[in-house]
Design an enzyme around this catalytic site. Structure first.
Site, PDB file in Angstrom:
ATOM      1  N   ARG A 208      -3.325   3.870  12.565  1.00 49.74           N
ATOM      2  CA  ARG A 208      -3.698   4.229  11.199  1.00 49.74           C
ATOM      3  C   ARG A 208      -4.987   5.066  11.239  1.00 49.74           C
ATOM      4  O   ARG A 208      -6.063   4.598  10.902  1.00 49.74           O
ATOM      5  CB  ARG A 208      -3.880   2.982  10.328  1.00 49.74           C
ATOM      6  CG  ARG A 208      -2.709   2.027  10.317  1.00 49.74           C
ATOM      7  CD  ARG A 208      -1.417   2.605   9.753  1.00 49.74           C
ATOM      8  NE  ARG A 208      -1.441   2.876   8.342  1.00 49.74           N
ATOM      9  CZ  ARG A 208      -1.102   1.999   7.398  1.00 49.74           C
ATOM     10  NH1 ARG A 208      -0.792   0.776   7.739  1.00 49.74           N
ATOM     11  NH2 ARG A 208      -1.129   2.328   6.123  1.00 49.74           N
TER      12      ARG A 208
ATOM     13  N   ARG B 244       1.994 -10.374   0.881  1.00 49.79           N
ATOM     14  CA  ARG B 244       0.980  -9.322   0.716  1.00 49.79           C
ATOM     15  C   ARG B 244       1.438  -8.306  -0.320  1.00 49.79           C
ATOM     16  O   ARG B 244       0.636  -7.692  -1.003  1.00 49.79           O
ATOM     17  CB  ARG B 244       0.748  -8.608   2.052  1.00 49.79           C
ATOM     18  CG  ARG B 244       0.085  -9.469   3.099  1.00 49.79           C
ATOM     19  CD  ARG B 244      -0.358  -8.626   4.256  1.00 49.79           C
ATOM     20  NE  ARG B 244      -0.970  -7.402   3.751  1.00 49.79           N
ATOM     21  CZ  ARG B 244      -1.210  -6.346   4.518  1.00 49.79           C
ATOM     22  NH1 ARG B 244      -0.890  -6.363   5.778  1.00 49.79           N
ATOM     23  NH2 ARG B 244      -1.773  -5.270   4.017  1.00 49.79           N
TER      24      ARG B 244
ATOM     25  N   LYS C 235       1.678  -2.092  -6.139  1.00 54.81           N
ATOM     26  CA  LYS C 235       0.584  -2.482  -5.230  1.00 54.81           C
ATOM     27  C   LYS C 235      -0.209  -1.249  -4.803  1.00 54.81           C
ATOM     28  O   LYS C 235      -1.446  -1.253  -4.806  1.00 54.81           O
ATOM     29  CB  LYS C 235       1.161  -3.163  -3.988  1.00 54.81           C
ATOM     30  CG  LYS C 235       0.187  -3.293  -2.827  1.00 54.81           C
ATOM     31  CD  LYS C 235       0.781  -3.983  -1.626  1.00 54.81           C
ATOM     32  CE  LYS C 235       1.523  -3.054  -0.724  1.00 54.81           C
ATOM     33  NZ  LYS C 235       0.697  -2.278   0.208  1.00 54.81           N
TER      34      LYS C 235
ATOM     35  N   ASP D  96       8.324   3.458   2.993  1.00 53.30           N
ATOM     36  CA  ASP D  96       8.218   2.035   2.647  1.00 53.30           C
ATOM     37  C   ASP D  96       9.560   1.422   2.273  1.00 53.30           C
ATOM     38  O   ASP D  96       9.635   0.203   2.079  1.00 53.30           O
ATOM     39  CB  ASP D  96       7.220   1.838   1.500  1.00 53.30           C
ATOM     40  CG  ASP D  96       5.804   2.165   1.937  1.00 53.30           C
ATOM     41  OD1 ASP D  96       4.937   2.336   1.066  1.00 53.30           O
ATOM     42  OD2 ASP D  96       5.578   2.286   3.159  1.00 53.30           O
TER      43      ASP D  96
HETATM   44  C1  EPZ Z   1      -0.153   4.598   2.060  1.00 51.37           C
HETATM   45  O1  EPZ Z   1      -0.793   4.341   3.297  1.00 51.37           O
HETATM   46  C2  EPZ Z   1       0.533   3.304   1.651  1.00 51.37           C
HETATM   47  N1  EPZ Z   1      -0.451   2.237   1.499  1.00 51.37           N
HETATM   48  C3  EPZ Z   1       1.568   2.895   2.710  1.00 51.37           C
HETATM   49  O2  EPZ Z   1       2.247   1.740   2.217  1.00 51.37           O
HETATM   50  C4  EPZ Z   1       2.582   4.027   2.843  1.00 51.37           C
HETATM   51  O3  EPZ Z   1       3.506   3.699   3.864  1.00 51.37           O
HETATM   52  C5  EPZ Z   1       1.852   5.323   3.201  1.00 51.37           C
HETATM   53  O4  EPZ Z   1       0.848   5.619   2.209  1.00 51.37           O
HETATM   54  C6  EPZ Z   1       2.802   6.514   3.254  1.00 51.37           C
HETATM   55  O5  EPZ Z   1       3.446   6.655   2.018  1.00 51.37           O
HETATM   56  C7  EPZ Z   1      -1.216   2.211   0.365  1.00 51.37           C
HETATM   57  O6  EPZ Z   1      -1.139   3.076  -0.474  1.00 51.37           O
HETATM   58  C8  EPZ Z   1      -2.156   1.054   0.233  1.00 51.37           C
HETATM   59  P1  EPZ Z   1      -0.917   7.961   4.842  1.00 51.37           P
HETATM   60  P2  EPZ Z   1      -1.797   5.448   3.926  1.00 51.37           P
HETATM   61  O7  EPZ Z   1      -2.341   8.281   5.061  1.00 51.37           O
HETATM   62  O8  EPZ Z   1      -2.457   6.223   2.861  1.00 51.37           O
HETATM   63  C9  EPZ Z   1      -1.135   9.939   9.088  1.00 51.37           C
HETATM   64  C10 EPZ Z   1       3.133  -0.420   2.286  1.00 51.37           C
HETATM   65  O9  EPZ Z   1       4.048  -0.919   2.965  1.00 51.37           O
HETATM   66  N2  EPZ Z   1      -2.583  10.062   8.851  1.00 51.37           N
HETATM   67  O10 EPZ Z   1      -0.190   8.622   3.712  1.00 51.37           O
HETATM   68  O11 EPZ Z   1      -2.631   4.753   4.941  1.00 51.37           O
HETATM   69  C11 EPZ Z   1      -0.664   8.504   9.217  1.00 51.37           C
HETATM   70  O12 EPZ Z   1      -0.835   8.024  10.536  1.00 51.37           O
HETATM   71  C12 EPZ Z   1       2.137   0.499   2.951  1.00 51.37           C
HETATM   72  O13 EPZ Z   1       2.973  -0.602   1.054  1.00 51.37           O
HETATM   73  C13 EPZ Z   1      -3.355  10.819   9.723  1.00 51.37           C
HETATM   74  O14 EPZ Z   1      -2.834  11.379  10.690  1.00 51.37           O
HETATM   75  O15 EPZ Z   1      -0.750   6.391   4.697  1.00 51.37           O
HETATM   76  C14 EPZ Z   1       0.792   8.637   8.842  1.00 51.37           C
HETATM   77  O16 EPZ Z   1       1.517   9.108   9.961  1.00 51.37           O
HETATM   78  C15 EPZ Z   1       2.389   0.669   4.444  1.00 51.37           C
HETATM   79  N3  EPZ Z   1      -4.692  10.920   9.491  1.00 51.37           N
HETATM   80  C16 EPZ Z   1       0.795   9.731   7.761  1.00 51.37           C
HETATM   81  O17 EPZ Z   1      -0.442  10.431   7.926  1.00 51.37           O
HETATM   82  C17 EPZ Z   1      -5.297  10.310   8.427  1.00 51.37           C
HETATM   83  O18 EPZ Z   1      -6.526  10.470   8.258  1.00 51.37           O
HETATM   84  C18 EPZ Z   1       0.852   9.197   6.333  1.00 51.37           C
HETATM   85  O19 EPZ Z   1      -0.121   8.196   6.218  1.00 51.37           O
HETATM   86  C19 EPZ Z   1      -4.504   9.540   7.552  1.00 51.37           C
HETATM   87  C20 EPZ Z   1      -3.148   9.428   7.776  1.00 51.37           C
END
Ligand code: EPZ
Length: 424
Positions: free
Chosen positions: A121, A400, A22, A308
């Site tokens: 997020r 989802r 996904k 995840d």
């Molecule tokens: C991706 O989300 C995945 N979703 C998430 O999977 C996964 O949990 C996550 O990466 C971490 O591996 C998809 O790929 C569609 P991040 P993403 O930006 O990219 C912080 C699932 O269950 N952050 O890597 O949104 C954030 O708050 C989903 O399949 C900032 O601070 O996650 C988090 O603490 C849930 N500023 C950390 O970084 C930003 O601008 C990692 O988030 C962006 C993120």
């Protein structure tokens, strides 16, 4: 609304085939709009989130067909650059369209993703990265308004945040850099296999990207991209979820068409509990045991233990012999499943970004409520192991991100029925 009614206590055995990832599909479908040529993408799981992404692409003006696990997309008719709130609120990953849209149209107007049960997020890293490439970005009325008036220019971009790297911020900045003038170096890039899958898709389209899979990615801007045929990698999170379904029921399960070399941290931790794991080039098989040991788990960006799989691992460790400490370093609030697992008889205390999981002898079936994709999977796993009947409400969260979840589990000998739910 629908619920799962699970009769627990059945040892799972047999084989399942992993679906496509996904978290590869969503950014790859988004990136396909960076060309005006048609792309054909295979191994696409039939998931609610994929259907939502298809709907957004059609809203933007693309012609999209999705059948037999293949998406054909013709982006030439795209004549919009906005993603309204109604789409983004159902799927935060719509933000994966931001970079590709700025690369294609020089502008984008996207609703902010907002928060969800796993935590806020934020998208500050996405915005900072795009600004480094010459994009004017402002936030107005809950929308991100991006405008690359003077075009995109390559630059050095540091993408590390408080919680480390960001998967979709890396995806967005990489996509924008692909069609920028000059060279971009992304430092502290996310190394998740799904980010590499996206990079390989872009390279096939004609992008010039090196350092794929490393924390430092170099992109040489090109003028245009081609449409391509591509097949996405298997879903390592689905694979890990099914390995844990075998382990928590003490069964023997072989997960096929997966990529164990993308799952090292998970395999190491679950092996430490005492279950026997055998891996090959594209399978993982597990021989469950009656008693397994507690282990500590720290979630980290790839190649660390994936956040995840944290909820599903917590369900498994709630029946371990001993005390496990689970520390969430990616989404420190991602513990909504703990309360529901305690309703099934688990003994879990939360302490900020840590969960103390004291193993219990058994879980007892009860009514529980799903709240997000991976938390729902954890409740189903616990229900498989619990004595008696467990009812999981709001299972739409599961659809989802898991294709035929109940069907695949029933093929392994589980007893899960989908029924109408009185709880809304
Ligand atoms: C991706 O989300 C995945 N979703 C998430 O999977 C996964 O949990 C996550 O990466 C971490 O591996 C998809 O790929 C569609 P991040 P993403 O930006 O990219 C912080 C699932 O269950 N952050 O890597 O949104 C954030 O708050 C989903 O399949 C900032 O601070 O996650 C988090 O603490 C849930 N500023 C950390 O970084 C930003 O601008 C990692 O988030 C962006 C993120």
């Amino acid at each position: 609304m629908e619920k799962f009614v699970i009769q627990g206590g059945k040892k799972l055995k047999g084989e399942i085939i992993t679906s496509g990832a996904k978290n590869s599909v969503l950014p790859i479908l988004a990136a396909s709009i960076m060309s005006n040529k048609k792309s054909i993408i295979h191994n696409i799981p039939v998931l609610q989130d994929v259907k939502t992404m298809v709907k957004i692409l059609e809203y933007l003006g693309a012609k999209v067909s999705f059948k037999n696990h293949t998406v054909e997309i013709d982006p030439s008719g795209i004549n919009r650059y906005d993603a309204p709130y109604e789409f983004v609120k159902t799927m935060r990953a719509s933000i994966a369209l931001l970079g590709p849209m700025v690369a294609r149209s020089g502008k984008a107007q996207f609703s902010l993703p907002g928060g969800c049960v796993i935590g806020p997020r934020p998208i500050d890293l996405h915005i900072k990265g795009l600004q480094r490439l010459g994009v004017d970005v402002k936030i107005e009325d809950g929308y991100v308004i991006a405008d690359a008036k003077k075009g995109l220019k390559g630059n050095h971009v540091f993408l590390g945040g408080t919680f480390g790297s960001s998967v979709l911020a890396t995806a967005n900045v990489m996509c924008a850099a692909v069609l920028a003038k000059g060279t971009t170096i992304i430092e502290f890039a996310a190394c998740e296999p799904e980010v590499s899958d996206l990079a390989n898709f872009l390279v096939k389209m004609g992008a010039k990207i090196t350092g794929i899979g490393s924390p430092c990615i170099t992109i040489k801007g090109v003028k245009k991209l081609d449409g391509v045929e591509y097949s996405v990698i298997p879903d390592r999170i689905e694979a890990g979820t099914f390995v844990l379904a075998g382990a928590i029921t003490g069964g023997n399960v072989c997960v096929k068409k997966c990529q164990p070399f993308h799952m090292g941290a998970f395999i190491e931790r679950i092996t430490e509990t005492g279950v026997s794991v055998e891996t090959g080039k594209n399978f993982i098989s597990i021989k469950g045991i009656r008693e397994w040991k507690s282990v500590d788990v720290v979630t980290l960006a790839y190649p660390g233990f994936p956040t995840d799989l944290q909820a599903q691992m917590m369900a498994f460790l709630s029946l371990a012999d001993g005390v496990s400490v689970i520390t969430e370093k990616v989404f420190p609030e991602r513990f909504i499943h703990a309360g529901e697992l305690n309703r099934l008889g688990a003994n879990i205390q939360l302490d900020g970004p840590r969960a103390i999981v004291r193993g219990v002898k058994k879980l007892l079936g009860a009514r529980v409520m799903a709240s997000d994709l991976r938390a729902s999977a954890a409740l189903v796993l616990a229900g498989l192991a619990a004595d008696g009947t467990t009812e999981v409400s709001r299972i739409y969260h599961l659809f989802r991100g898991y294709e035929n979840f109940d069907k695949k589990l029933n093929q392994l000998g589980a007893d899960i029925k989908k029924e109408k739910d009185t709880i809304q």
